[in-house]
Design an enzyme around this catalytic site. Structure first.
Site, mmCIF file in Angstrom:
data_model
loop_
_atom_site.group_PDB
_atom_site.id
_atom_site.type_symbol
_atom_site.label_atom_id
_atom_site.label_comp_id
_atom_site.label_asym_id
_atom_site.label_seq_id
_atom_site.Cartn_x
_atom_site.Cartn_y
_atom_site.Cartn_z
ATOM 1 N N TYR A 1 -2.420 -4.909 71.471
ATOM 2 C CA TYR A 1 -3.262 -3.991 70.699
ATOM 3 C C TYR A 1 -4.753 -4.178 71.000
ATOM 4 O O TYR A 1 -5.522 -3.220 70.907
ATOM 5 C CB TYR A 1 -2.937 -4.083 69.199
ATOM 6 C CG TYR A 1 -1.567 -3.501 68.925
ATOM 7 C CD1 TYR A 1 -1.372 -2.123 68.942
ATOM 8 C CD2 TYR A 1 -0.465 -4.323 68.755
ATOM 9 C CE1 TYR A 1 -0.104 -1.582 68.759
ATOM 10 C CE2 TYR A 1 0.812 -3.789 68.566
ATOM 11 C CZ TYR A 1 0.979 -2.419 68.579
ATOM 12 O OH TYR A 1 2.236 -1.875 68.420
ATOM 13 N N ASN B 1 -0.433 9.340 66.495
ATOM 14 C CA ASN B 1 -1.289 8.515 67.355
ATOM 15 C C ASN B 1 -2.113 7.534 66.542
ATOM 16 O O ASN B 1 -2.547 7.825 65.427
ATOM 17 C CB ASN B 1 -2.223 9.407 68.176
ATOM 18 C CG ASN B 1 -1.440 10.351 69.071
ATOM 19 O OD1 ASN B 1 -0.254 10.133 69.297
ATOM 20 N ND2 ASN B 1 -2.082 11.394 69.555
ATOM 21 N N VAL B 2 -2.370 6.388 67.165
ATOM 22 C CA VAL B 2 -3.177 5.372 66.491
ATOM 23 C C VAL B 2 -4.621 5.395 67.002
ATOM 24 O O VAL B 2 -5.460 4.632 66.531
ATOM 25 C CB VAL B 2 -2.544 3.972 66.632
ATOM 26 C CG1 VAL B 2 -1.190 3.937 65.929
ATOM 27 C CG2 VAL B 2 -2.387 3.539 68.090
ATOM 28 N N ASP B 3 -4.906 6.293 67.958
ATOM 29 C CA ASP B 3 -6.296 6.447 68.405
ATOM 30 C C ASP B 3 -7.052 7.285 67.374
ATOM 31 O O ASP B 3 -6.456 7.807 66.420
ATOM 32 C CB ASP B 3 -6.363 7.082 69.810
ATOM 33 C CG ASP B 3 -5.828 8.521 69.843
ATOM 34 O OD1 ASP B 3 -6.273 9.350 69.023
ATOM 35 O OD2 ASP B 3 -4.966 8.823 70.699
ATOM 36 N N ALA C 1 -1.718 19.979 76.745
ATOM 37 C CA ALA C 1 -2.447 20.273 75.506
ATOM 38 C C ALA C 1 -3.743 21.050 75.766
ATOM 39 O O ALA C 1 -4.095 21.950 75.006
ATOM 40 C CB ALA C 1 -2.752 18.966 74.777
ATOM 41 N N HIS D 1 1.424 6.529 61.910
ATOM 42 C CA HIS D 1 1.805 5.234 62.486
ATOM 43 C C HIS D 1 0.663 4.229 62.507
ATOM 44 O O HIS D 1 0.689 3.288 63.293
ATOM 45 C CB HIS D 1 2.373 5.450 63.907
ATOM 46 C CG HIS D 1 3.663 6.211 63.916
ATOM 47 N ND1 HIS D 1 4.175 6.824 65.029
ATOM 48 C CD2 HIS D 1 4.549 6.451 62.909
ATOM 49 C CE1 HIS D 1 5.329 7.417 64.717
ATOM 50 N NE2 HIS D 1 5.561 7.215 63.426
ATOM 51 N N ARG E 1 -5.339 -1.948 73.861
ATOM 52 C CA ARG E 1 -5.379 -0.534 73.421
ATOM 53 C C ARG E 1 -6.718 -0.234 72.741
ATOM 54 O O ARG E 1 -7.318 0.808 72.934
ATOM 55 C CB ARG E 1 -4.259 -0.237 72.407
ATOM 56 C CG ARG E 1 -2.873 -0.696 72.752
ATOM 57 C CD ARG E 1 -2.144 0.361 73.552
ATOM 58 N NE ARG E 1 -2.488 0.314 74.949
ATOM 59 C CZ ARG E 1 -2.065 -0.629 75.821
ATOM 60 N NH1 ARG E 1 -1.295 -1.616 75.434
ATOM 61 N NH2 ARG E 1 -2.420 -0.571 77.087
ATOM 62 N N GLY F 1 2.514 17.748 72.050
ATOM 63 C CA GLY F 1 2.582 16.510 72.818
ATOM 64 C C GLY F 1 3.375 15.388 72.184
ATOM 65 O O GLY F 1 2.921 14.255 72.152
ATOM 66 N N THR F 2 4.563 15.719 71.716
ATOM 67 C CA THR F 2 5.438 14.639 71.218
ATOM 68 C C THR F 2 6.852 14.872 71.716
ATOM 69 O O THR F 2 7.329 16.010 71.768
ATOM 70 C CB THR F 2 5.419 14.527 69.677
ATOM 71 O OG1 THR F 2 6.443 13.616 69.270
ATOM 72 C CG2 THR F 2 5.610 15.853 68.972
#
Ligand code: APR
Length: 235
Positions: free
Chosen positions: A55, A89-91, A217, A106, A58, A172-173
């Site tokens: 992480y 997304n975690v961004d 996208a 998430h 990331r 986008g999934t």
């Protein structure tokens, strides 16, 4: 006139053109990583340093990337629609692009939380997280990420948002990971669903009118935006 409620469910694909790898495409993030080693609570108990390193990488990368036209278009759509983004997304690229209502299913890379189940402290975190970074009670902090096998605390809110949608857009999934993938089935059965993905998954048993765009996208989101604007002006 009240703005129509557009609910957008996004996955790793919306950030792909910003340079963040997806999970399941060839050369995806999980390639070279045992998912359960870096994204499960057992993995964390087994090797905290490895999980933190994954992480940390990331998080560092997030400081080097920028939102793309997909993110920006969704943010601009707030002028004409009541846009709610539910992201896996975690961004933070949706927020960077200017979207105001973003729900992270998430977790978030730029947050960390205590590694115990009571009185959890959540903190903003921009740099590396290391062993010895503790909360006010001396408890080790962990990434604020929902790992495989963990509950999804934002799920109820996400369900409630999807239930109220006038239009659902999925971007986008791979729709492989539940409960996130099941959210589309909470939409009212008469509302239109648009799915943008260059390699879309097959969606079964959805009563809604569904339009699939096999596009990236950055092409698909502006196209769907134009369609929705056209419909709004026609009605
Ligand atoms: N534009 C849009 N979609 C794209 C693009 C692009 N430029 N490039 C790839 N995609 C699509 C792929 O075709 C694929 O369907 O993005 C999707 C990415 O799928 P996954 O890698 O499975 O990512 P996602 O669906 O977000 O994964 C869900 O799995 O590991 C967990 O917690 C992690 O949130 C993640 C969850």
């Amino acid at each position: 006139m009240e703005k129509k409620k557009v609910v957008v469910l996004t996955g790793a694909g919306i950030s792909a053109e910003s340079g963040i790898k997806t999970f399941r495409d060839a050369d995806g993030l999980w390639e070279g990583h045992d998912v359960m080693e870096v994204a499960s609570y057992d993995g964390w108990l087994n090797n905290k340093a490895l999980v933190l390193d994954f992480y940390n990488q990331r998080r560092r990368q997030l400081h080097e990337v920028k939102p793309n036209l997909g993110h920006f278009t969704l943010a601009e759509m707030e002028a004409d629609f009541d846009v709610h983004i539910i992201t896996q997304n975690v961004d933070n690229l949706h927020e960077q692009a200017g979207s105001k209502k973003v729900l992270h299913l998430h977790g978030e890379l730029l947050k960390v939380r205590s590694d115990h189940s009571h009185a959890i402290e959540i903190m903003d975190w921009n740099n590396d997280l290391t062993i010895g970074d503790v909360d006010s009670k001396g408890c080790q902090m962990r990434p604020h990420i929902v790992w495989f096998g963990e509950a999804v605390p934002a799920l109820d809110e996400a369900v409630s948002i999807v239930t109220q949608a006038d239009i659902l857009v999925v971007v986008g999934t791979s729709l492989q990971v539940y409960p996130a993938a099941g959210l589309i089935h909470y939409a009212q059965s008469n509302i239109p669903v648009f799915y943008i993905d260059p390699r879309p998954a097959t969606i079964y048993d959805l009563p809604n009118p569904l339009e699939v765009f096999s596009l990236n996208a950055t092409e698909g989101v502006p196209l769907v935006r134009d369609k929705l604007l056209q419909k709004t002006h026609d009605s």
